[in-house]
Design a protein around this motif. Structure first.
Motif, PDB file in Angstrom:
ATOM      1  N   GLU A 171       6.089  -4.633  19.407  1.00 54.63           N
ATOM      2  CA  GLU A 171       6.199  -5.963  20.311  1.00 54.63           C
ATOM      3  C   GLU A 171       7.603  -5.832  21.315  1.00 54.63           C
ATOM      4  O   GLU A 171       7.655  -5.359  22.135  1.00 54.63           O
ATOM      5  CB  GLU A 171       6.192  -7.321  19.943  1.00 54.63           C
ATOM      6  N   GLU A 172       8.801  -5.419  20.685  1.00 53.65           N
ATOM      7  CA  GLU A 172       9.916  -4.943  21.027  1.00 53.65           C
ATOM      8  C   GLU A 172      10.186  -3.430  21.857  1.00 53.65           C
ATOM      9  O   GLU A 172      11.495  -2.554  22.276  1.00 53.65           O
ATOM     10  CB  GLU A 172      10.776  -5.818  20.226  1.00 53.65           C
ATOM     11  N   ASN A 173       8.919  -2.808  21.586  1.00 49.83           N
ATOM     12  CA  ASN A 173       8.797  -1.282  21.563  1.00 49.83           C
ATOM     13  C   ASN A 173      10.158  -0.268  21.107  1.00 49.83           C
ATOM     14  O   ASN A 173      11.065   0.032  22.283  1.00 49.83           O
ATOM     15  CB  ASN A 173       8.781  -0.979  23.208  1.00 49.83           C
ATOM     16  N   VAL A 174      10.689  -0.832  20.391  1.00 50.72           N
ATOM     17  CA  VAL A 174      11.837  -0.138  19.716  1.00 50.72           C
ATOM     18  C   VAL A 174      11.663   0.363  18.413  1.00 50.72           C
ATOM     19  O   VAL A 174       9.989   0.693  17.326  1.00 50.72           O
ATOM     20  CB  VAL A 174      12.771  -0.480  19.393  1.00 50.72           C
ATOM     21  N   ALA A 175      12.084   1.787  17.585  1.00 50.30           N
ATOM     22  CA  ALA A 175      11.893   2.552  16.494  1.00 50.30           C
ATOM     23  C   ALA A 175      11.780   2.035  15.477  1.00 50.30           C
ATOM     24  O   ALA A 175      12.636   0.679  15.309  1.00 50.30           O
ATOM     25  CB  ALA A 175      12.377   4.098  16.704  1.00 50.30           C
ATOM     26  N   VAL A 176      10.772   2.366  14.175  1.00 52.20           N
ATOM     27  CA  VAL A 176      11.132   1.606  12.690  1.00 52.20           C
ATOM     28  C   VAL A 176      10.923   2.090  11.800  1.00 52.20           C
ATOM     29  O   VAL A 176      10.176   3.478  11.980  1.00 52.20           O
ATOM     30  CB  VAL A 176       9.946   0.505  12.809  1.00 52.20           C
ATOM     31  N   VAL A 177      11.805   2.586  10.730  1.00 53.68           N
ATOM     32  CA  VAL A 177      11.215   3.370   9.539  1.00 53.68           C
ATOM     33  C   VAL A 177      10.712   2.452   8.743  1.00 53.68           C
ATOM     34  O   VAL A 177      10.583   1.193   7.811  1.00 53.68           O
ATOM     35  CB  VAL A 177      12.676   3.934   9.426  1.00 53.68           C
ATOM     36  N   ASP A 178       9.718   2.784   8.443  1.00 56.02           N
ATOM     37  CA  ASP A 178       8.218   1.616   7.448  1.00 56.02           C
ATOM     38  C   ASP A 178       9.440   2.339   5.634  1.00 56.02           C
ATOM     39  O   ASP A 178       8.408   3.011   5.182  1.00 56.02           O
ATOM     40  CB  ASP A 178       7.393   2.336   7.647  1.00 56.02           C
ATOM     41  N   VAL A 179      10.037   1.883   5.191  1.00 45.84           N
ATOM     42  CA  VAL A 179      10.458   2.544   3.895  1.00 45.84           C
ATOM     43  C   VAL A 179       9.034   1.371   2.976  1.00 45.84           C
ATOM     44  O   VAL A 179       9.089   2.327   1.957  1.00 45.84           O
ATOM     45  CB  VAL A 179      11.889   1.829   3.137  1.00 45.84           C
ATOM     46  N   TRP A 180       8.750   0.559   3.177  1.00 47.14           N
ATOM     47  CA  TRP A 180       8.150  -0.318   2.100  1.00 47.14           C
ATOM     48  C   TRP A 180       7.133   0.781   2.345  1.00 47.14           C
ATOM     49  O   TRP A 180       6.526   1.363   1.177  1.00 47.14           O
ATOM     50  CB  TRP A 180       7.896  -1.503   2.803  1.00 47.14           C
TER      51      TRP A 180
END
Length: 258
Positions: A171-180
């Protein structure tokens, strides 16, 4: 004159961030400090036990305001919360999911919004999801304490908070690292096998931090390649490039000579 000529890679989060420099784990902060040496200062802003509700006033004191022109620039900011927010009632660490989502958006907007006192348009934001909880390992750890403590986290609850982090990032258009998701896939979706990556059912061991580091660098490579350590030069020249006859010309950056 700037107070610090080297820009910053800030890690903001809870105990899993704070533990990124723990001796013997070769953890996240240690690895980043090594590859970004003389390129970015890696700052540990992890606070054990904190949730997003408590993190916001701390962030207001850790992140420089836009008016502070002498502060080092934060080039990369990781925000890693959810492990404590996902605690179940009556834990004082519990933050309802809707409030957690609101808090995460607020932290992002503090940096992204042009109307924010902390607006920093050049800061690359990376959200990190909490790791999955091994409730078998966690329960055994808590019950072994004196006095024993009841199980404070549930597998499915932490999963919901991890999904919320991914939703906020989109939604905020930022990167994410999906550790889960990465750790869950790595153990073949078997909760008891999470001991491969977790020390106590909650905190990461060396193998767990290795996965996080690898996924974080992969994300930087794909989303923010300009800030990858291979694409950054040293803030001061290698010794062989110093003008030995007039070294001060090489060793003072431009802003110091103005």
């Amino acid at each position: 004159m700037a107070s610090n000529v080297q820009d910053v890679f800030m890690l903001f989060g809870d105990s899993i961030t704070q533990g990124g420099w723990e001796p013997g784990l070769n953890a996240l902060g240690q690895r980043l400090s090594h590859v970004y040496a003389r390129k970015l200062d890696v700052l540990n802003r992890g606070f054990s036990g904190y949730n997003t509700e408590w993190a916001i006033p701390v962030f207001e004191q850790c992140f420089a305001k836009r008016a502070d022109e002498h502060a080092p620039k934060v080039q990369v900011l990781t925000i890693w919360f959810g492990a404590n927010d996902a605690c179940i009632k009556p834990s004082p660490q519990h933050v309802p999911l809707s409030k957690f989502i609101s808090n995460m958006k607020h932290l992002v907007q503090m940096v992204k919004s042009p109307t924010s006192a902390y607006y920093s348009p050049t800061t690359r934001i990376i959200l990190i999801t909490p790791p999955p909880v091994d409730t078998y390992q966690r329960r055994a750890d808590l019950e072994s304490r004196n006095p024993p403590i009841a199980l404070d986290r549930l597998f499915a609850t932490t999963e919901a908070y991890a999904q919320a982090v991914k939703d906020v990032a989109a939604e905020e258009n930022v990167a994410v690292v999906d550790v889960w998701g990465t750790l869950w896939e790595a153990v073949g979706k078997e909760e008891k096998s999470l001991t491969k990556f977790l020390i106590d059912g909650l905190h990461l061991n060396e193998a767990g931090y290795q996965v996080v580091y690898d996924e974080l660098i992969k994300t930087i490579t794909q989303v923010y390649p300009d800030i990858h350590y291979d694409n950054l030069g040293p803030i001061f020249p290698p010794w062989a490039q110093i003008d030995w006859d007039a070294p001060l010309k090489s060793l003072y950056i431009k802003e110091h000579n103005e």
